[in-house]
Motif scaffolding. Sequence first.
Motif: not given
Length: 168
Positions: A24, A27-28, A31-32, A97, A127, A130-131, A134
């Motif tokens: 996770d 994946e974050g 995306r960043v 992404h 974002t 969120v990372v 996680a």
Amino acid sequence: MIKMTDAPEKLATPTDLKSNEIKDVAEGLNRVLADSYALYLKTKNFHWHVSGPHFRDYHLMFDEQAAAILGTTDAIAERVRKTGNTTLRSIGDISRHQTIDDNDADFVSAKDMLKELRDDNLALVETLRVVKTAADDSDDHATSALVDEWIDAAEERAWFLFESAQSG
């Protein structure tokens, strides 16, 4: 003739982080990374196309901000690899992404550039948060610490863009 040694069929990086939890985070981070490239290119686009009475100030600010954004990309990608995962490989991968929209308009006013970049930097902060969550949940303290720095930098860019857009 030089014989090539057997190369691994899969990338492997030693880590004590649990693969399910850290997936996770990776994946974050990807995306960043994609959003960072999208934001970098948009900021450079606006740097190249800004016009108006504050041209010099905005032109220089956009260039400084673009350089700062690009400066984080290697650290983001390397952090993904340090966690035993893989990162982005191409422009197409970035586009799959990214969550920050491109701007292909023929003309954007300087005021709209400032607002759009401010909003995009704040979206990047969301974002990143969120990372961070996680990473904290995965006991990935190194990623968590890096993300703190990236949040601060994105918030500062948003602040400068906001203040530059003030009239008066």
